[in-house]
Scaffold this motif. Structure first.
Motif, PDB file in Angstrom:
ATOM      1  N   GLN A 174     -21.776  21.895  13.082  1.00  0.00           N
ATOM      2  CA  GLN A 174     -20.601  22.695  12.758  1.00  0.00           C
ATOM      3  C   GLN A 174     -20.112  22.475  11.324  1.00  0.00           C
ATOM      4  OE1 GLN A 174     -19.457  24.895  14.877  1.00  0.00           O
ATOM      5  NE2 GLN A 174     -17.607  25.585  13.792  1.00  0.00           N
ATOM      6  N   CYS A 175     -19.904  21.207  10.958  1.00  0.00           N
ATOM      7  CA  CYS A 175     -19.296  20.920   9.653  1.00  0.00           C
ATOM      8  C   CYS A 175     -20.261  20.300   8.648  1.00  0.00           C
ATOM      9  CB  CYS A 175     -18.081  20.011   9.824  1.00  0.00           C
ATOM     10  SG  CYS A 175     -18.483  18.348  10.407  1.00  0.00           S
ATOM     11  N   GLY A 176     -21.436  19.897   9.117  1.00  0.00           N
ATOM     12  CA  GLY A 176     -22.418  19.310   8.211  1.00  0.00           C
ATOM     13  C   GLY A 176     -22.189  17.851   7.893  1.00  0.00           C
ATOM     14  N   ALA A 177     -21.179  17.233   8.514  1.00  0.00           N
ATOM     15  CA  ALA A 177     -20.917  15.814   8.256  1.00  0.00           C
ATOM     16  C   ALA A 177     -22.064  14.968   8.794  1.00  0.00           C
ATOM     17  CB  ALA A 177     -19.604  15.399   8.910  1.00  0.00           C
ATOM     18  N   ARG A 178     -22.382  13.924   8.070  1.00  0.00           N
ATOM     19  CA  ARG A 178     -23.473  13.050   8.488  1.00  0.00           C
ATOM     20  C   ARG A 178     -23.095  12.255   9.740  1.00  0.00           C
ATOM     21  NH1 ARG A 178     -28.041  12.478   6.806  1.00  0.00           N
ATOM     22  NH2 ARG A 178     -28.814  13.331   4.842  1.00  0.00           N
ATOM     23  N   ILE A 179     -24.026  12.187  10.665  1.00  0.00           N
ATOM     24  CA  ILE A 179     -23.854  11.327  11.842  1.00  0.00           C
ATOM     25  C   ILE A 179     -24.158   9.901  11.412  1.00  0.00           C
ATOM     26  CG2 ILE A 179     -24.646  10.833  14.182  1.00  0.00           C
ATOM     27  CD1 ILE A 179     -25.526  13.792  14.348  1.00  0.00           C
ATOM     28  N   ALA A 180     -23.272   8.978  11.747  1.00  0.00           N
ATOM     29  CA  ALA A 180     -23.450   7.585  11.325  1.00  0.00           C
ATOM     30  C   ALA A 180     -24.807   7.053  11.774  1.00  0.00           C
ATOM     31  CB  ALA A 180     -22.323   6.722  11.892  1.00  0.00           C
ATOM     32  N   SER A 181     -25.540   6.471  10.841  1.00  0.00           N
ATOM     33  CA  SER A 181     -26.876   5.973  11.160  1.00  0.00           C
ATOM     34  C   SER A 181     -26.835   4.806  12.139  1.00  0.00           C
ATOM     35  CB  SER A 181     -27.596   5.535   9.878  1.00  0.00           C
ATOM     36  OG  SER A 181     -26.841   4.536   9.198  1.00  0.00           O
ATOM     37  N   ASP A 182     -25.681   4.081  12.186  1.00  0.00           N
ATOM     38  CA  ASP A 182     -25.618   2.954  13.124  1.00  0.00           C
ATOM     39  C   ASP A 182     -25.549   3.429  14.571  1.00  0.00           C
ATOM     40  OD1 ASP A 182     -23.078   3.970  12.929  1.00  0.00           O
ATOM     41  OD2 ASP A 182     -22.094   2.059  12.496  1.00  0.00           O
TER      42      ASP A 182
END
Length: 253
Positions: free
Chosen positions: A68-76
């Motif tokens: 939806q917003c293109g924000a990165r999903i936290a890799s942790d």
């Protein structure tokens, strides 16, 4: 049944549990409900559909970003899922029975505590108590080590670090250990027994030295006042010790 079935089941179960643990690690410190409400993007609040919640696969399908917003999903988040899957697979590889499931539970609880300690320097009492009680409960099912060794391990683990913390505070006039660290070692003792406690501390110390070396290598300053998450270091040492202990039939020491 083919020999690879139990570890495969353990790995898949671990991925699912790891997804829940990753959510818990994000929400609990923010005092948000872990089980209530629909899963959503932490940035824009976009409700996640079922196919967006598949452990590991969804991360790669979405290229590590919210649709939806293109924000990165936290890799942790994905790291927690993968490590939980590895824990489940290794536990049932070493012991494809109830002992293996118990060991996987041990590993998943350690993982949660370790990540919370690294990210927030927090070892929640409720989770530490659950770790201790589940270890004692495993002893009731005649799993090695026996219940007496686990009880002694719980008492000795807590008392040893609590004494060290008190002496350090008396001499240096400041805290050298977190309040949760003695409880953490006591809870680990409830799983591994008192005989394994020196190995847990030795393993944690070695991992801590490696962490300090990596900090120096990356240009970070390291001094006597540098904060290392002892709970996390003990967790990293404890689960491999459980694998060795179980794989050797309880004859590690």
């Amino acid at each position: 049944m083919p020999a690879f079935y139990p570890p495969l089941f353990g790995a898949l179960l671990g991925l699912i549990i790891g997804s829940f643990l990753a959510t818990l690690i994000v929400r609990w410190p923010e005092d948000r409900s872990v089980v209530g409400g629909r899963s959503a993007c932490d940035t824009c609040g976009h409700p996640l559909r079922a196919w967006e919640l598949i452990p590991v696969a969804s991360y790669f399908l979405q290229r590590g970003k919210c649709r939806q917003c293109g924000a990165r999903i936290a890799s942790d988040h994905i790291a927690t899922e993968l490590v939980a899957g590895l824990i489940g697979g290794l536990a049932l590889l070493v012991s494809p029975d109830i002992d293996g499931l118990a060991g996987a539970t041990f590993g998943w609880l350690l993982l949660t505590l370790a990540v919370l300690d690294v990210k927030h320097h927090w070892l929640p009492d409720r989770l530490t108590v659950l770790l201790a009680l589940s270890g004692l409960a495993a002893g009731l099912f005649s799993l090695e080590p026996g219940l007496p060794d686990r009880l002694i391990g719980g008492i000795a683990g807590f008392a040893s670090l609590a004494t060290i913390a008190a002496v350090y505070r008396m001499i240096r006039k400041r805290d050298g250990l977190g309040a949760g660290d003695p409880k953490m070692l006591g809870a680990i003792g409830c799983w591994l027994g008192w005989q394994a406690l020196p190995l847990v501390i030795l393993g944690a110390s070695l991992v801590g030295i490696l962490v300090a070396i990596s900090w120096r290598w990356r240009g970070q300053s390291v001094s006597a006042d540098s904060m290392l998450p002892l709970g996390s270091l003990m967790a990293v040492a404890a689960f491999p010790l459980w694998l060795l202990q179980t794989g050797s039939g309880g004859a590690l020491y």
